[in-house]
Design a protein around this motif. Structure first.
Motif, PDB file in Angstrom:
ATOM      1  N   PHE A  13     -13.891  -0.733   0.080  1.00 48.30           N
ATOM      2  CA  PHE A  13     -12.461  -0.652   0.347  1.00 48.30           C
ATOM      3  C   PHE A  13     -11.873   0.403  -0.575  1.00 48.30           C
ATOM      4  O   PHE A  13     -12.255   0.513  -1.748  1.00 48.30           O
ATOM      5  CB  PHE A  13     -11.788  -2.008   0.097  1.00 48.30           C
ATOM      6  N   ASP A  14     -10.956   1.188  -0.044  1.00 50.30           N
ATOM      7  CA  ASP A  14     -10.317   2.240  -0.839  1.00 50.30           C
ATOM      8  C   ASP A  14      -9.196   1.622  -1.669  1.00 50.30           C
ATOM      9  O   ASP A  14      -8.052   1.528  -1.238  1.00 50.30           O
ATOM     10  CB  ASP A  14      -9.773   3.336   0.088  1.00 50.30           C
ATOM     11  N   TRP A  15      -9.543   1.169  -2.879  1.00 47.32           N
ATOM     12  CA  TRP A  15      -8.570   0.481  -3.734  1.00 47.32           C
ATOM     13  C   TRP A  15      -7.422   1.381  -4.142  1.00 47.32           C
ATOM     14  O   TRP A  15      -6.344   0.892  -4.521  1.00 47.32           O
ATOM     15  CB  TRP A  15      -9.278  -0.069  -4.982  1.00 47.32           C
ATOM     16  N   SER A  16      -7.602   2.667  -4.043  1.00 45.41           N
ATOM     17  CA  SER A  16      -6.535   3.589  -4.468  1.00 45.41           C
ATOM     18  C   SER A  16      -5.308   3.505  -3.574  1.00 45.41           C
ATOM     19  O   SER A  16      -4.228   3.973  -3.957  1.00 45.41           O
ATOM     20  CB  SER A  16      -7.059   5.031  -4.487  1.00 45.41           C
ATOM     21  N   THR A  51       0.825  -1.211   0.000  1.00 47.12           N
ATOM     22  CA  THR A  51       0.000   0.000   0.000  1.00 47.12           C
ATOM     23  C   THR A  51       0.857   1.258   0.000  1.00 47.12           C
ATOM     24  O   THR A  51       1.994   1.265   0.493  1.00 47.12           O
ATOM     25  CB  THR A  51      -0.944   0.042   1.223  1.00 47.12           C
ATOM     26  N   ASP A  52       0.272   2.305  -0.549  1.00 46.34           N
ATOM     27  CA  ASP A  52       0.906   3.622  -0.536  1.00 46.34           C
ATOM     28  C   ASP A  52       0.608   4.373   0.746  1.00 46.34           C
ATOM     29  O   ASP A  52       1.069   5.505   0.935  1.00 46.34           O
ATOM     30  CB  ASP A  52       0.429   4.444  -1.745  1.00 46.34           C
ATOM     31  N   VAL A  53      -0.179   3.764   1.618  1.00 51.71           N
ATOM     32  CA  VAL A  53      -0.462   4.306   2.946  1.00 51.71           C
ATOM     33  C   VAL A  53       0.381   3.536   3.942  1.00 51.71           C
ATOM     34  O   VAL A  53       0.443   2.302   3.893  1.00 51.71           O
ATOM     35  CB  VAL A  53      -1.962   4.150   3.284  1.00 51.71           C
ATOM     36  N   PRO A  63      11.025   0.825  -8.235  1.00 52.89           N
ATOM     37  CA  PRO A  63      11.474   2.032  -8.939  1.00 52.89           C
ATOM     38  C   PRO A  63      11.322   3.269  -8.057  1.00 52.89           C
ATOM     39  O   PRO A  63      10.382   3.376  -7.259  1.00 52.89           O
ATOM     40  CB  PRO A  63      10.525   2.101 -10.150  1.00 52.89           C
ATOM     41  N   ALA A  64      12.256   4.179  -8.200  1.00 51.58           N
ATOM     42  CA  ALA A  64      12.244   5.393  -7.381  1.00 51.58           C
ATOM     43  C   ALA A  64      10.911   6.125  -7.517  1.00 51.58           C
ATOM     44  O   ALA A  64      10.388   6.306  -8.623  1.00 51.58           O
ATOM     45  CB  ALA A  64      13.392   6.310  -7.803  1.00 51.58           C
ATOM     46  N   GLY A  65      10.359   6.496  -6.370  1.00 49.36           N
ATOM     47  CA  GLY A  65       9.106   7.223  -6.342  1.00 49.36           C
ATOM     48  C   GLY A  65       7.875   6.347  -6.262  1.00 49.36           C
ATOM     49  O   GLY A  65       6.761   6.852  -6.111  1.00 49.36           O
ATOM     50  N   THR A  66       8.054   5.017  -6.377  1.00 50.01           N
ATOM     51  CA  THR A  66       6.902   4.107  -6.320  1.00 50.01           C
ATOM     52  C   THR A  66       6.950   3.202  -5.094  1.00 50.01           C
ATOM     53  O   THR A  66       6.113   2.312  -4.953  1.00 50.01           O
ATOM     54  CB  THR A  66       6.838   3.212  -7.573  1.00 50.01           C
ATOM     55  N   GLU A  67       7.912   3.406  -4.222  1.00 48.37           N
ATOM     56  CA  GLU A  67       8.111   2.485  -3.110  1.00 48.37           C
ATOM     57  C   GLU A  67       6.884   2.403  -2.206  1.00 48.37           C
ATOM     58  O   GLU A  67       6.368   3.427  -1.756  1.00 48.37           O
ATOM     59  CB  GLU A  67       9.316   2.926  -2.263  1.00 48.37           C
ATOM     60  N   PRO A  68       6.394   1.190  -1.933  1.00 48.00           N
ATOM     61  CA  PRO A  68       5.263   1.045  -1.004  1.00 48.00           C
ATOM     62  C   PRO A  68       5.665   1.467   0.408  1.00 48.00           C
ATOM     63  O   PRO A  68       6.850   1.442   0.774  1.00 48.00           O
ATOM     64  CB  PRO A  68       4.952  -0.457  -1.046  1.00 48.00           C
ATOM     65  N   LYS A  69       4.678   1.812   1.201  1.00 46.57           N
ATOM     66  CA  LYS A  69       4.923   2.206   2.587  1.00 46.57           C
ATOM     67  C   LYS A  69       4.481   1.142   3.585  1.00 46.57           C
ATOM     68  O   LYS A  69       4.720   1.279   4.786  1.00 46.57           O
ATOM     69  CB  LYS A  69       4.197   3.525   2.876  1.00 46.57           C
ATOM     70  N   ASN A  70       3.823   0.104   3.061  1.00 42.58           N
ATOM     71  CA  ASN A  70       3.300  -0.934   3.951  1.00 42.58           C
ATOM     72  C   ASN A  70       3.086  -2.203   3.134  1.00 42.58           C
ATOM     73  O   ASN A  70       2.710  -2.147   1.958  1.00 42.58           O
ATOM     74  CB  ASN A  70       1.958  -0.469   4.559  1.00 42.58           C
ATOM     75  N   VAL A  71       3.357  -3.365   3.757  1.00 46.82           N
ATOM     76  CA  VAL A  71       3.025  -4.638   3.127  1.00 46.82           C
ATOM     77  C   VAL A  71       2.357  -5.521   4.176  1.00 46.82           C
ATOM     78  O   VAL A  71       2.792  -5.586   5.329  1.00 46.82           O
ATOM     79  CB  VAL A  71       4.251  -5.339   2.509  1.00 46.82           C
ATOM     80  N   ALA A  72       1.266  -6.171   3.777  1.00 43.77           N
ATOM     81  CA  ALA A  72       0.490  -7.003   4.695  1.00 43.77           C
ATOM     82  C   ALA A  72       0.325  -8.392   4.103  1.00 43.77           C
ATOM     83  O   ALA A  72       0.048  -8.538   2.903  1.00 43.77           O
ATOM     84  CB  ALA A  72      -0.883  -6.376   4.944  1.00 43.77           C
TER      85      ALA A  72
END
Length: 740
Positions: free
Chosen positions: A638-641, A533-535, A577-586
């Protein structure tokens, strides 16, 4: 046969690789043995395999949740030795054992109370020490003492919480002399305790202390005393102690049950105390001292708890019990209405997990399990001279005419390689890792193109690769027959029990014990998915935060995905890739319902089951995850974004960029411990075929449950049967009577 024995290792899972590690411990092992590992597909790992997906930032993709318990003594000891002997350069990622594993102390359970899901956070204390130095063999009274300690802690907290409630509401409180009355009654009625406990207190805590002293005395006596009357003395001690525990249970029921529906903390403490009491009572009543934990396997765990008086309303189906069934996928055919788990296996495992760990109660790997476990093992075994034959599918084992040995191993060679020795790794920021797909550039160009264009899974039992290959090249895949005395002398069968019926029908026809093992040791399909996720984690809204700030490993939640783990320690090992790194993995996982498996090569079956796992995941995110992540979901939405998607899709289609899988293959399914099944487990060399050594978490060990520790112990047992090393395996007599 040659003087040097040729050993064919079939499969590359934990047990097989552990056996290979111990067989090659002797620096002169190559003068005695010649080891060759035959592996279907392109990587080692079995159920513990993981891969890196280059299309999505070399992300880690796993079979499910891979976390080790701090009581996995043999597993940690083995890996500590692997890292030490491999001696990676100090500037390399995860160079040392201490870099590869980090302790974890926070577990969350969920309760469904009054139509609401509530989270029960449990923060285990860090216990000093290295898990590799732990001990899975406490004495009988040491074990009782450890459970008793937790009972004492639960009771102490119950009293504190109740006092706080009473202070706030100012109700009429029972006179404090009530406990003194109980003490008086116990002293009058239990002669043995009256004799051995001299300093009864006037309150429960003083009395607990006195009983602790009693246990210390008994434990010390019975460890040292060789008097033949010890059994009689032990029985009197058990009777006395049981009487005291019965009084404690009566007191808890009378004092607290009426308050439990109104207070979560009281209810949870009561459940802990009640389960501790029931465990002590049951261990003593069923005479585990003389019968061993294996005696309890005639009952399902819930059935056993009920029979020994566990509170049916609050304890028998409580979050800790449901969480443990979820942990071991303990549901026949993945039917969540059919929980089934041997009581002896469950109780011993729970006691060891909670009472025998060192460091953290759990340990998280700092990369994928393939990266942390199987890459170092492979590198070390290659250094030692073990040979590896990838892309070799085992088709059948054929016995000799006397049915005394395996004479032929039939294999299919899945691909043609450009070079003799396949290099299985990709480099991810200096760390050798297994890819999620074969290294196609090392495979014959025509075959590699065909594999990719048809999206062939070379690890699937139901793969259509033979048909695709035949159709394209107008010839069948090449086969091999390995012969006894020429290509091998001994076989280490490291394929899971689910493979016996497919690979060994000729052996099953001639060995009743092996047939009974194949029929009675059950397996279950599992399903898993991972989302990036980007969150960040804090943005999900999960509201159960421990004092140490750890992110949870959670179980006991809604089906079909009852388990969630925050695995953000892995993100630094991926390469987005730079700028696309996720902030969370579940990570999410659970059993998967499969009532029947195809008997023929139905290549559509795994695809159908994988699609089911995907739809289950989407439904879970839409309808259930809001109970855990209220900031990104609400019921039916669910907020798919928030999902990381390099293709920047919209809505639910963003899920297509995530990872999900269905583990339905015979070698991938989880090994169950359904009640009464342990008696059908065989030791490594228990078949009638003298050159066949079984290994895996499905054989008879001191664990008898599907887990890394059981697989490691099985591999050690296999090595010992072949070469005599290691002579001792910690915890292997877990089901034997204590007097032995």
């Amino acid at each position: 046969m040659t003087e040097k024995r040729k050993v064919a290792v079939l499969g590359g899972g934990v047990a097989a690789m552990t056996a290979a590690c111990y067989l090659t411990e002797d620096k002169n092992w190559q003068t005695k043995y010649d080891l060759t590992v035959y592996q279907m597909g392109w990587r080692l790992g079995g159920k513990g395999a993981s891969g890196r997906n280059a299309e999505y930032g070399q992300r880690i993709e796993e079979h499910g949740l891979h976390v080790w318990f701090g009581a996995y003594v043999n597993s940690f000891k083995t890996m500590q030795k692997v890292y030490s002997d491999l001696n990676r350069p100090s500037n390399m990622p995860l160079a040392k054992f201490d870099d590869a594993f980090k302790p974890h102390s926070f577990i969350a359970l969920t309760e469904h109370v009054e139509d609401q899901w509530k989270t029960w956070g449990i923060e285990f204390p860090i216990i000093p020490g290295n898990p590799a130095d732990g001990d899975l063999d406490p004495s009988f009274w040491d074990l009782i003492k450890l459970v008793y300690y937790w009972l004492k802690e639960f009771t102490s907290q119950l009293i504190t919480v109740r006092k706080n409630i009473q202070a706030a509401s100012k109700p009429k409180v029972k006179h404090e002399s009530w406990w003194a009355h109980i003490v008086h009654e116990v002293k009058e009625e239990i002669d043995e305790l009256k004799e051995d406990i001299e300093d009864w207190g006037e309150d429960i805590q003083q009395t607990y202390h006195a009983v602790s002293s009693f246990i210390d005395k008994v434990s010390h006596k019975e460890r040292k005393d060789e008097d033949p009357k010890i059994i009689e003395k032990h029985a009197r001690h058990q009777t006395a102690f049981t009487g005291f525990i019965e009084w404690i249970k009566d007191w808890l029921e009378e004092e607290f049950v009426e308050l439990l529906d109104e207070n979560d903390e009281l209810r949870r403490l009561f459940i802990g105390a009640d389960l501790a009491i029931t465990s002590i009572k049951g261990i003593i009543a069923d005479d585990v001292y003389r019968n061993g934990f294996g005696y309890l396997n005639q009952w399902d765990f819930r059935e056993w708890l009920t029979s020994h008086g566990a509170n049916v309303k609050y304890s028998v189906d409580s979050a800790p019990i449901r969480g443990f069934y979820d942990l071991v996928f303990g549901y026949e055919n993945g039917d969540f209405n059919k929980p089934n788990l041997e009581a002896g296996v469950a109780l011993l495992a729970l006691l060891r997990i909670a009472l025998c760990y060192r460091g953290g109660v759990m340990w998280k790997m700092q990369a994928g399990m393939g990266d942390v476990i199987f890459a170092p093992i492979y590198q070390l075994l290659k250094q030692r001279g073990v040979k590896f034959e990838y892309f070799h599918k085992i088709d059948a084992l054929i016995p000799n005419s006397q049915n005394t040995q395996v004479e032929t191993i039939q294999l299919t060679q899945q691909v043609s390689l450009k070079q003799a020795d396949y290099d299985p790794f990709v480099d991810v920021d200096g760390l050798p890792c297994w890819p999620s797909y074969p290294n196609y550039q090392q495979i014959n160009d025509d075959e590699a193109a065909l594999l990719q264009s048809h999206n062939i899974n070379l690890e699937s039992h139901w793969t259509d690769w033979p048909q695709v290959y035949q159709s394209h090249f107008n010839k069948p895949l090449p086969t091999k027959n390995l012969q006894l005395g020429v290509d091998f002398d001994d076989i280490i069968f490291g394929i899971s029990v689910g493979g016996l019926e497919h690979i060994c029908p000729s052996l099953l026809e001639n060995d009743d014990s092996l047939l009974a093992c194949s029929q009675n040791i059950k397996t279950v399909a599992t399903q898993a998915f991972q989302i990036w996720t980007d969150v960040d984690y804090s943005g999900l809204g999960f509201n159960c935060i421990p004092d140490n700030g750890e992110q949870p490993i959670l179980s006991g939640f809604v089906e079909p995905y009852d388990t969630w783990a925050a695995m953000n320690q892995l993100l630094c090992r991926e390469n987005w890739p730079a700028g696309t790194e996720p902030k969370n993995v579940a990570y999410f996982c659970s059993a998967q319902t499969v009532s029947e498996y195809p008997q023929t090569a139905d290549h559509l079956f795994p695809k159908k089951m994988k699609e089911q796992a995907k739809q289950n995941a989407i439904s879970y995110l839409k309808h259930d995850v809001h109970n855990l992540w209220p900031n990104v979901a609400k019921f039916d939405e669910f907020d798919w974004s928030v999902l990381t998607d390099l293709s920047d899709n919209v809505g639910v289609t963003r899920f297509n960029s995530q990872y999900w899988r269905s583990n339905v293959d015979p070698s991938e399914r989880y090994v169950l411990s359904v009640k009464g099944s342990s008696r059908f487990r065989l030791n490594t060399n228990d078949t009638r075929f003298s050159n066949l050594y079984l290994t895996g978490d499905w054989i008879n060990t001191g664990v008898n449950a599907g887990c890394v520790e059981a697989a490691t112990m099985a591999g050690m047992e296999t090595s010992r049967a072949i070469c005599g090393y290691p002579s001792n395996i910690n915890g292997e007599f877990g089901f034997a009577p204590y007097k032995n």
